[in-house]
Scaffold this motif. Structure first.
Motif, mmCIF file in Angstrom:
data_model
loop_
_atom_site.group_PDB
_atom_site.id
_atom_site.type_symbol
_atom_site.label_atom_id
_atom_site.label_comp_id
_atom_site.label_asym_id
_atom_site.label_seq_id
_atom_site.Cartn_x
_atom_site.Cartn_y
_atom_site.Cartn_z
ATOM 1 N N ALA A 53 2.906 1.389 2.831
ATOM 2 C CA ALA A 53 3.895 2.317 3.385
ATOM 3 C C ALA A 53 5.288 2.049 2.833
ATOM 4 C CB ALA A 53 3.905 2.220 4.901
ATOM 5 N N SER A 54 5.534 0.809 2.443
ATOM 6 C CA SER A 54 6.822 0.469 1.842
ATOM 7 C C SER A 54 6.558 -0.198 0.493
ATOM 8 C CB SER A 54 7.630 -0.427 2.777
ATOM 9 O OG SER A 54 6.943 -1.631 3.020
ATOM 10 N N GLY A 55 7.507 -0.909 -0.033
ATOM 11 C CA GLY A 55 7.423 -1.433 -1.392
ATOM 12 C C GLY A 55 6.294 -2.395 -1.683
ATOM 13 N N VAL A 56 5.895 -2.393 -2.947
ATOM 14 C CA VAL A 56 4.942 -3.372 -3.470
ATOM 15 C C VAL A 56 5.747 -4.575 -3.917
ATOM 16 C CG1 VAL A 56 3.265 -3.855 -5.289
ATOM 17 C CG2 VAL A 56 3.278 -1.611 -4.180
ATOM 18 N N ARG A 57 5.512 -5.724 -3.305
ATOM 19 C CA ARG A 57 6.285 -6.928 -3.608
ATOM 20 C C ARG A 57 5.697 -7.755 -4.740
ATOM 21 N NH1 ARG A 57 9.220 -9.617 1.157
ATOM 22 N NH2 ARG A 57 10.031 -7.814 2.236
ATOM 23 N N SER A 58 4.384 -7.666 -4.912
ATOM 24 C CA SER A 58 3.722 -8.449 -5.951
ATOM 25 C C SER A 58 2.502 -7.685 -6.439
ATOM 26 C CB SER A 58 3.315 -9.821 -5.382
ATOM 27 O OG SER A 58 2.800 -10.640 -6.399
ATOM 28 N N ILE A 59 2.150 -7.924 -7.699
ATOM 29 C CA ILE A 59 1.027 -7.220 -8.304
ATOM 30 C C ILE A 59 0.326 -8.165 -9.267
ATOM 31 C CG2 ILE A 59 2.419 -6.259 -10.183
ATOM 32 C CD1 ILE A 59 0.856 -3.620 -9.761
ATOM 33 N N ALA A 60 -0.998 -8.061 -9.343
ATOM 34 C CA ALA A 60 -1.771 -8.896 -10.269
ATOM 35 C C ALA A 60 -2.992 -8.112 -10.720
ATOM 36 C CB ALA A 60 -2.209 -10.191 -9.598
ATOM 37 N N VAL A 61 -3.415 -8.358 -11.956
ATOM 38 C CA VAL A 61 -4.607 -7.703 -12.498
ATOM 39 C C VAL A 61 -5.622 -8.785 -12.854
ATOM 40 C CG1 VAL A 61 -3.690 -7.612 -14.856
ATOM 41 C CG2 VAL A 61 -5.433 -5.971 -14.141
ATOM 42 N N SER A 62 -6.897 -8.493 -12.621
ATOM 43 C CA SER A 62 -7.952 -9.458 -12.916
ATOM 44 C C SER A 62 -8.054 -9.698 -14.417
ATOM 45 C CB SER A 62 -9.292 -8.963 -12.370
ATOM 46 O OG SER A 62 -9.692 -7.783 -13.035
ATOM 47 N N PRO A 63 -8.588 -10.849 -14.832
ATOM 48 C CA PRO A 63 -8.702 -11.153 -16.263
ATOM 49 C C PRO A 63 -9.472 -10.097 -17.062
ATOM 50 C CG PRO A 63 -9.073 -13.138 -14.996
ATOM 51 C CD PRO A 63 -9.002 -11.984 -14.010
ATOM 52 N N ASP A 64 -10.479 -9.466 -16.442
ATOM 53 C CA ASP A 64 -11.235 -8.440 -17.171
ATOM 54 C C ASP A 64 -10.604 -7.048 -17.060
ATOM 55 O OD1 ASP A 64 -11.893 -7.569 -14.610
ATOM 56 O OD2 ASP A 64 -14.045 -7.893 -14.857
ATOM 57 N N GLY A 65 -9.504 -6.929 -16.309
ATOM 58 C CA GLY A 65 -8.781 -5.673 -16.192
ATOM 59 C C GLY A 65 -9.403 -4.637 -15.286
ATOM 60 N N SER A 66 -10.424 -5.006 -14.534
ATOM 61 C CA SER A 66 -11.123 -4.019 -13.698
ATOM 62 C C SER A 66 -10.578 -3.908 -12.280
ATOM 63 C CB SER A 66 -12.616 -4.351 -13.637
ATOM 64 O OG SER A 66 -12.819 -5.567 -12.933
ATOM 65 N N VAL A 67 -9.814 -4.912 -11.845
ATOM 66 C CA VAL A 67 -9.324 -4.964 -10.470
ATOM 67 C C VAL A 67 -7.829 -5.219 -10.465
ATOM 68 C CG1 VAL A 67 -9.486 -6.207 -8.278
ATOM 69 C CG2 VAL A 67 -11.545 -5.823 -9.630
ATOM 70 N N LEU A 68 -7.133 -4.483 -9.598
ATOM 71 C CA LEU A 68 -5.698 -4.661 -9.394
ATOM 72 C C LEU A 68 -5.482 -5.071 -7.948
ATOM 73 C CD1 LEU A 68 -2.871 -4.152 -10.747
ATOM 74 C CD2 LEU A 68 -2.919 -1.934 -9.596
ATOM 75 N N ALA A 69 -4.570 -6.006 -7.713
ATOM 76 C CA ALA A 69 -4.212 -6.408 -6.354
ATOM 77 C C ALA A 69 -2.721 -6.173 -6.155
ATOM 78 C CB ALA A 69 -4.540 -7.886 -6.132
ATOM 79 N N THR A 70 -2.380 -5.541 -5.031
ATOM 80 C CA THR A 70 -0.975 -5.334 -4.694
ATOM 81 C C THR A 70 -0.705 -5.949 -3.328
ATOM 82 O OG1 THR A 70 -1.463 -3.156 -3.736
ATOM 83 C CG2 THR A 70 -0.754 -3.209 -6.046
ATOM 84 N N VAL A 71 0.522 -6.463 -3.143
ATOM 85 C CA VAL A 71 0.926 -7.074 -1.882
ATOM 86 C C VAL A 71 2.171 -6.357 -1.375
ATOM 87 C CG1 VAL A 71 1.767 -9.172 -0.760
ATOM 88 C CG2 VAL A 71 -0.036 -9.318 -2.485
ATOM 89 N N GLY A 72 2.151 -5.985 -0.108
ATOM 90 C CA GLY A 72 3.286 -5.359 0.572
ATOM 91 C C GLY A 72 2.866 -5.035 1.988
ATOM 92 N N ASP A 73 3.830 -4.772 2.867
ATOM 93 C CA ASP A 73 3.521 -4.412 4.261
ATOM 94 C C ASP A 73 2.636 -5.449 4.951
ATOM 95 O OD1 ASP A 73 4.743 -1.961 3.661
ATOM 96 O OD2 ASP A 73 2.826 -1.045 3.171
ATOM 97 N N ASN A 74 2.771 -6.715 4.596
ATOM 98 C CA ASN A 74 1.924 -7.768 5.161
ATOM 99 C C ASN A 74 0.439 -7.501 4.942
ATOM 100 O OD1 ASN A 74 3.973 -9.495 6.109
ATOM 101 N ND2 ASN A 74 4.325 -8.109 7.808
ATOM 102 N N ALA A 75 0.119 -6.889 3.794
ATOM 103 C CA ALA A 75 -1.277 -6.624 3.453
ATOM 104 C C ALA A 75 -1.467 -6.780 1.948
ATOM 105 C CB ALA A 75 -1.675 -5.214 3.877
ATOM 106 N N ILE A 76 -2.679 -7.142 1.577
ATOM 107 C CA ILE A 76 -3.078 -7.139 0.175
ATOM 108 C C ILE A 76 -4.113 -6.025 0.012
ATOM 109 C CG2 ILE A 76 -4.828 -8.929 0.538
ATOM 110 C CD1 ILE A 76 -4.192 -9.851 -2.372
ATOM 111 N N ILE A 77 -3.903 -5.192 -1.007
ATOM 112 C CA ILE A 77 -4.835 -4.097 -1.277
ATOM 113 C C ILE A 77 -5.457 -4.333 -2.641
ATOM 114 C CG2 ILE A 77 -5.123 -1.616 -1.589
ATOM 115 C CD1 ILE A 77 -2.778 -1.181 0.285
ATOM 116 N N ILE A 78 -6.772 -4.175 -2.700
ATOM 117 C CA ILE A 78 -7.530 -4.313 -3.940
ATOM 118 C C ILE A 78 -7.871 -2.911 -4.425
ATOM 119 C CG2 ILE A 78 -9.609 -5.289 -4.997
ATOM 120 C CD1 ILE A 78 -7.596 -7.373 -3.841
ATOM 121 N N TRP A 79 -7.633 -2.661 -5.719
ATOM 122 C CA TRP A 79 -7.841 -1.344 -6.314
ATOM 123 C C TRP A 79 -8.848 -1.423 -7.457
ATOM 124 C CZ3 TRP A 79 -5.091 2.403 -3.882
ATOM 125 C CH2 TRP A 79 -3.943 2.015 -3.180
#
Length: 104
Positions: A53-79
């Protein structure tokens, strides 16, 4: 805003204050995919959409490039990078979000 690069440096992934993450082609500068909310959704016009709902504070991509993780709103979302769809979400304990913001 935060940035992560694919292992082959072909793609950049950015997280921004509007709660979205984006995938960019480094060579062309073209946006390839958007993950989560866009500006209108961040303003509450589409409250049922996925993403932060608000800003993405941190972002990381898996070594194989298939998964993205974002952190914000006291939650981590896997894409799923290929589809752009949310694959999972977990709430973070209070205060963890601030540690991501400070890089520690």
């Amino acid at each position: 805003m935060s940035v992560a690069f694919s292992r082959d440096s072909q793609y950049a992934f950015t997280g921004s204050a509007d709660g979205s993450a984006k995938m960019w082609d480094v060579n062309s500068g073209q946006e390839i995919r958007r993950f989560g909310r866009n500006w209108e959704e961040a303003q509450g016009f589409f409250p049922d959409e996925t993403g932060h709902a608000s800003g993405v504070r941190s972002i990381a991509v898996s070594p194989d490039g298939s998964v993205l993780a974002t952190v914000g709103d006291n939650a981590i979302i896997i894409w799923d990078v290929e589809t752009g769809e949310e694959a999972g979400q977990n709430e973070l304990p209070r205060g963890v979000n601030d540690r991501f913001d400070r890089g520690g």
